[in-house]
Design a protein around this motif. Structure first.
Motif, PDB file in Angstrom:
ATOM      1  N   HIS A 241      21.068  16.956  71.966  1.00 35.51           N
ATOM      2  CA  HIS A 241      19.958  16.036  71.694  1.00 35.51           C
ATOM      3  C   HIS A 241      19.977  14.913  72.718  1.00 35.51           C
ATOM      4  CE1 HIS A 241      22.744  13.084  69.972  1.00 35.51           C
ATOM      5  NE2 HIS A 241      23.272  14.061  69.238  1.00 35.51           N
ATOM      6  N   VAL A 242      18.915  14.108  72.701  1.00 29.61           N
ATOM      7  CA  VAL A 242      18.768  13.016  73.654  1.00 29.61           C
ATOM      8  C   VAL A 242      19.727  11.881  73.311  1.00 29.61           C
ATOM      9  CG1 VAL A 242      17.195  11.203  74.412  1.00 29.61           C
ATOM     10  CG2 VAL A 242      16.394  13.539  74.251  1.00 29.61           C
ATOM     11  N   LEU A 243      20.330  11.295  74.349  1.00 28.50           N
ATOM     12  CA  LEU A 243      21.134  10.098  74.180  1.00 28.50           C
ATOM     13  C   LEU A 243      20.371   8.908  74.766  1.00 28.50           C
ATOM     14  CD1 LEU A 243      24.655  11.413  75.256  1.00 28.50           C
ATOM     15  CD2 LEU A 243      23.725  11.241  72.947  1.00 28.50           C
ATOM     16  N   PRO A 244      20.405   7.757  74.115  1.00 26.27           N
ATOM     17  CA  PRO A 244      19.706   6.581  74.665  1.00 26.27           C
ATOM     18  C   PRO A 244      20.388   6.092  75.933  1.00 26.27           C
ATOM     19  CG  PRO A 244      21.003   5.968  72.743  1.00 26.27           C
ATOM     20  CD  PRO A 244      21.057   7.466  72.822  1.00 26.27           C
ATOM     21  N   ILE A 245      19.589   5.679  76.887  1.00 25.62           N
ATOM     22  CA  ILE A 245      20.151   5.252  78.167  1.00 25.62           C
ATOM     23  C   ILE A 245      20.976   3.978  78.016  1.00 25.62           C
ATOM     24  CG2 ILE A 245      18.296   3.748  79.004  1.00 25.62           C
ATOM     25  CD1 ILE A 245      18.562   5.326  81.695  1.00 25.62           C
ATOM     26  N   THR A 246      20.738   3.239  76.935  1.00 27.93           N
ATOM     27  CA  THR A 246      21.521   2.019  76.718  1.00 27.93           C
ATOM     28  C   THR A 246      23.004   2.311  76.522  1.00 27.93           C
ATOM     29  OG1 THR A 246      20.869   2.152  74.379  1.00 27.93           O
ATOM     30  CG2 THR A 246      19.627   0.656  75.785  1.00 27.93           C
TER      31      THR A 246
ATOM     32  N   LYS B   5      17.724   0.326  70.645  1.00 23.21           N
ATOM     33  CA  LYS B   5      16.355   0.777  70.839  1.00 23.21           C
ATOM     34  C   LYS B   5      15.407  -0.361  71.211  1.00 23.21           C
ATOM     35  CE  LYS B   5      16.589   4.783  67.741  1.00 23.21           C
ATOM     36  NZ  LYS B   5      16.013   5.408  66.526  1.00 23.21           N
ATOM     37  N   SER B   6      15.764  -1.573  70.845  1.00 19.91           N
ATOM     38  CA  SER B   6      14.883  -2.708  71.132  1.00 19.91           C
ATOM     39  C   SER B   6      15.041  -3.231  72.555  1.00 19.91           C
ATOM     40  CB  SER B   6      15.151  -3.833  70.144  1.00 19.91           C
ATOM     41  OG  SER B   6      16.491  -4.289  70.252  1.00 19.91           O
TER      42      SER B   6
ATOM     43  N   THR C  14      16.957 -14.406  71.451  1.00 19.34           N
ATOM     44  CA  THR C  14      17.465 -14.904  70.180  1.00 19.34           C
ATOM     45  C   THR C  14      17.920 -13.763  69.296  1.00 19.34           C
ATOM     46  OG1 THR C  14      16.008 -16.817  70.290  1.00 19.34           O
ATOM     47  CG2 THR C  14      16.916 -16.255  68.135  1.00 19.34           C
ATOM     48  N   GLU C  15      17.073 -12.732  69.175  1.00 19.31           N
ATOM     49  CA  GLU C  15      17.427 -11.574  68.346  1.00 19.31           C
ATOM     50  C   GLU C  15      18.631 -10.867  68.927  1.00 19.31           C
ATOM     51  OE1 GLU C  15      16.220 -11.486  65.644  1.00 19.31           O
ATOM     52  OE2 GLU C  15      14.067 -11.742  65.533  1.00 19.31           O
ATOM     53  N   GLY C  16      18.693 -10.818  70.270  1.00 22.62           N
ATOM     54  CA  GLY C  16      19.843 -10.191  70.902  1.00 22.62           C
ATOM     55  C   GLY C  16      21.128 -10.908  70.581  1.00 22.62           C
TER      56      GLY C  16
ATOM     57  N   ASP D  18      10.304  -4.158  65.153  1.00 24.43           N
ATOM     58  CA  ASP D  18       9.514  -5.282  65.635  1.00 24.43           C
ATOM     59  C   ASP D  18       9.453  -5.363  67.151  1.00 24.43           C
ATOM     60  OD1 ASP D  18       9.124  -5.948  63.040  1.00 24.43           O
ATOM     61  OD2 ASP D  18      10.646  -7.533  62.983  1.00 24.43           O
ATOM     62  N   MET D  19      10.529  -4.910  67.816  1.00 26.57           N
ATOM     63  CA  MET D  19      10.671  -5.217  69.233  1.00 26.57           C
ATOM     64  C   MET D  19      10.566  -4.012  70.151  1.00 26.57           C
ATOM     65  SD  MET D  19      13.815  -7.910  68.893  1.00 26.57           S
ATOM     66  CE  MET D  19      13.845  -8.168  70.664  1.00 26.57           C
ATOM     67  N   GLU D  20      10.553  -2.787  69.613  1.00 28.29           N
ATOM     68  CA  GLU D  20      10.511  -1.617  70.494  1.00 28.29           C
ATOM     69  C   GLU D  20       9.226  -1.590  71.302  1.00 28.29           C
ATOM     70  OE1 GLU D  20      11.346   3.174  70.273  1.00 28.29           O
ATOM     71  OE2 GLU D  20      11.521   1.938  68.489  1.00 28.29           O
TER      72      GLU D  20
END
Length: 801
Positions: A449-454, A583-584, A626-628, A682-684
């Motif tokens: 499956h796909v892995l997130p680049i992050t 994901k954000s 801030t969210e980060g 909210d942020m994606e």
């Protein structure tokens, strides 16, 4: 400025028919016409034209007539510069004189005789001068074979049958396999004389079940047993004992080299010497010791084969076994791979004619097909980790500390419950990758499956291991080379097999998948034509020049500039920040890009913001950071590591202790997960950003010349356009001070939004000129198409320094 026949005016600027390039505006056109390439082609065309005027076409002479004979005969009309003969296509020659009047004198004489035969003499054919392109002959041969294939495909009754015909037309035949086996046996016999107990192991296309006619013969020279033999021989020599029967006493090339200490380059040079001097029919031997995997290339004259020999490539041998296994697990894989490879080559997405380049290789394409089949519902092929669990203890395999375990026989793997036919699976391939987010995803066949680049934004020691936690820890822990397309090798998990691709190739691949997906929805793909028209794969394989016009959306004049997400060029602090965001990450990256774009317009290009300009970018960035921070603190990261984000910590509730968690409610991990899910939602895909700007000068015109002049009077080193913020700002200021202002103020709106998920992650900037009665905004936009992405990337890099 008057343009000659080589320059054609287009809607988007100009086109040079001589150099086959597009030019956006008049200043750039002036630079191009005066440039080295254009001037060189002008001189070359004049030279070719002179040669044509000075030459005559001659035929009718005897086959044994030599160039000297012709030169001596035509010398009576004037000095002969050259005689070009071609006895393969027909007995004729081109006789070139020093002056055009000499050729005219030849043509003026009615009859010519040589060795008792009457010669036919006529003016040399005048051909239109065209810029030569690489791979012209190969393209011609491919077109001939494709025409023959198309005739066979039109006779088929279904797309399924057409795909089987593709396999039948291109796969290696039994006699070709036998010839390759004989060459391998010959090389085995020769090399054993010099490297006792060595093994020549074929891998790659010749044996992985996906080979085509004339594919290279890839060979691995296994010297492990030879090293043991050499160690045994040295031990016997040191003790003064006679060598055993296993350690041959005859002299060999091993007396000149110690395999345990010799470098790969030294061993390969030895291999090259053996090929040149000891293997019949081998020629064109070349050692490439600086390649990623050092190799010796060679050709066999009689067999018309090209081959490679490597000495450190056990993983490639194992990859070959893996492809053999996948081919045996499901018979639908081979027709899909052959079909998609041919499609990709026809669309100029794969098949580098001149060696390494920014196109897909066959191995990467094959892995993309396998990954797609792993993600069908139900799956056609299992993931590598599932295959590993099916293997028995005797089949465990570790190479260079990478876990390469899988069953040796396909019958061990249960049959797939997927019953889709080839026609449907091919359609699904194009649908799958037309909606694939290549920029923000990593293709991982091991997990299926796909892995997130992050997960891969931490460099070297901070890289996240994508292999199973139970697997062995690889000795090379560096992250893979990230690029526009990321496809991990099934076993060597730090190797991106599509790492050579550039942004254009990835974009073209996705665009062609979209076009193919649209075509596969039509009846022309699914049903045979009753009127004998092209259908099915015939139209799918049509080259770019014959595929017809693009969709209306593509051909419309849309003023958009895209800034793609490039993980490889991000500064380390931003990479770490995005890695924490999950994901954000798009929201944080979008805010950074918007800030950079604002800087380009306001500080570098000196555009003036109008009243209705919004400052959403700054708001979005503050919110993202801030969210980060909240995510970072909740994950027990140090406040110091968060840098400037620490300011948003004030007023935040302290984390609960273990006892408090039990008393007051959910655990910290539950809260964190809920928080992350809310942030992702909210942020994606953050809200778009809008600006309105005005510009009163032609800041885009003549920038290169101004840059050169400024650099001559300063100590700064030259960088590509858009590579230095300070220089570009000074260039703009110089233009504003010295050049005349525009007759009419240029006003334009810019809408920015980030996309991703169902398409590659990027920021799309849409331009809307308020009024452009003079038509200058088009020139400004052409300049921004290349300048704006480069400049934004430079600003991001400086922010991380």
């Amino acid at each position: 400025m008057e343009h000659d026949k080589d320059i054609q005016t287009t809607q988007r600027g100009f086109h040079c028919n001589l150099c086959i390039v597009n030019i956006p505006n008049k200043p750039s056109l002036d630079d191009h016409v005066k440039g080295k390439k254009h001037q060189h082609l002008l001189r070359l065309r004049a030279q070719r034209k002179a040669q044509e005027e000075n030459s005559v076409f001659v035929s009718g002479f005897k086959p044994d007539t030599s160039q000297t004979d012709l030169k001596e005969y035509f010398a009576q009309f004037g000095p002969v510069s050259d005689v070009i003969m071609d006895k393969h296509k027909g007995v004729y020659a081109i006789v070139e004189f020093s002056e055009p009047q000499n050729a005219q004198a030849v043509l003026a004489q009615l009859e010519h005789q040589l060795d008792g035969l009457k010669l036919r003499v006529k003016p040399r054919e005048r051909k239109e001068f065209k810029l030569a392109t690489r791979g012209k002959q190969d393209s011609k041969n491919t077109q001939i074979s494709l025409d023959r294939l198309n005739n066979e495909l039109l006779k088929a009754t279904s797309v399924n049958e057409q795909m089987q015909k593709v396999v039948d037309s291109f796969e290696l035949k039994e006699n070709e396999k036998k010839v390759r086996d004989l060459l391998v046996q010959l090389l085995q016999e020769v090399f054993t004389e010099f490297f006792p107990d060595c093994q020549i192991v074929p891998f790659g296309s010749s044996v992985n079940t996906f080979g085509i006619h004339s594919c290279d013969l890839d060979l691995f020279l296994d010297l492990e047993n030879t090293k043991a033999f050499q160690a045994c021989a040295k031990s016997s020599e040191a003790t003064g004992e006679n060598q055993s029967e296993d350690c041959h006493s005859e002299d060999s090339i091993l007396s000149d080299i110690d395999l345990s200490t010799a470098s790969p380059a030294e061993v390969l040079e030895l291999v090259a010497v053996i090929l040149r001097k000891c293997v019949p029919g081998v020629h064109k031997v070349q050692t490439l010791s600086t390649a990623r995997l050092p190799v010796v290339k060679f050709s066999h004259r009689e067999l018309n084969l090209h081959g490679d020999i490597t000495i450190n490539n056990r993983l490639a041998v194992r990859n070959t076994r893996f492809l053999q296994l996948c081919s045996g697990i499901d018979s639908r894989l081979r027709p899909l791979v052959y079909t998609i490879r041919l499609w990709a080559k026809q669309k100029q997405l794969a098949g580098n004619l001149s060696g390494p380049g920014p196109l897909l290789n066959n191995y990467a394409l094959t892995l993309l097909v396998i990954f797609y089949l792993q993600n069908r519902d139900p799956p056609v092929l299992p993931s590598v980790n599932h295959l590993k669990n099916m293997a028995c203890e005797e089949e465990e395999c570790v190479i260079e500390e990478w876990d390469c375990t899988f069953p040796s026989q396909p019958f061990i793997v249960p049959s797939s419950k997927n019953t889709e036919d080839l026609c449907t699976l091919l359609f699904g391939f194009f649908t799958f990758y037309s909606k694939f987010d290549f920029s923000a995803s990593v293709v991982c066949l091991r997990d299926g499956h796909v892995l997130p680049i992050t997960d891969f934004l931490r460099r070297d020691e901070e890289a996240v291991d994508t292999a199973e936690a139970s697997g062995p820890k690889p000795k090379r822990s560096s992250a893979p080379k990230l690029g526009p397309m990321n496809v991990l090798d099934p076993f060597e998990q730090n190797h991106n097999v599509a790492g050579n691709l550039n942004e254009r190739t990835q974009k073209n691949f996705k665009r062609e998948c979209c076009e193919a997906e649209k075509y596969c929805r039509s009846l022309q793909y699914q049903r045979k034509s009753t009127k004998g028209k092209s259908w099915g794969l015939v139209r799918l394989f049509a080259p770019l020049s014959e595929a017809g016009p693009r969709s209306q959306v593509e051909t419309e004049k849309i003023m958009e500039v895209s800034i793609p997400f490039k993980a490889a060029v991000l500064p380390e602090p931003l990479r770490a920040q995005l890695a924490l965001a999950g994901k954000s990450f798009r929201s944080i990256w979008f805010a950074k890009i918007c800030s950079a774009v604002h800087t380009v317009f306001h500080e570098i290009l000196k555009c003036s913001p109008l009243e209705e300009t919004q400052t959403v970018a700054a708001t979005t960035q503050d919110k993202a950071e801030t969210e980060g921070n909240e995510m970072e603190v909740n994950n027990n990261q140090s406040v110091e590591d968060s840098g400037s984000q620490a300011k948003s910590e004030t007023g935040k509730k302290r984390p609960l202790t273990v006892d408090e968690e039990e008393e007051e409610g959910p655990s910290t991990s539950t809260v964190i997960e809920a928080k992350r899910q809310r942030l992702d939602a909210d942020m994606e895909h953050p809200e778009p950003v809008h600006w309105t700007w005005s510009q009163g000068n032609r800041v885009w015109a003549g920038r290169r010349k101004v840059r050169r002049d400024l650099l001559k009077t300063s100590d700064e080193t030259s960088k590509p356009e858009g590579g230095c913020i300070d220089i570009e700002s000074r260039v703009t200021q110089s233009i504003v001070e010295k050049e005349e202002k525009l007759q009419e103020l240029l006003e334009f709106k810019v809408d920015a939004e980030v996309v991703g998920g169902n398409q590659s992650t990027k920021v799309v900037l849409r331009f809307h000129p308020s009024h452009d009665t003079t038509g200058v905004f088009q020139d400004f936009f052409h300049f921004l198409e290349s300048f704006l992405p480069k400049m934004a990337e430079t600003i991001l890099g400086r922010a991380g320094s």
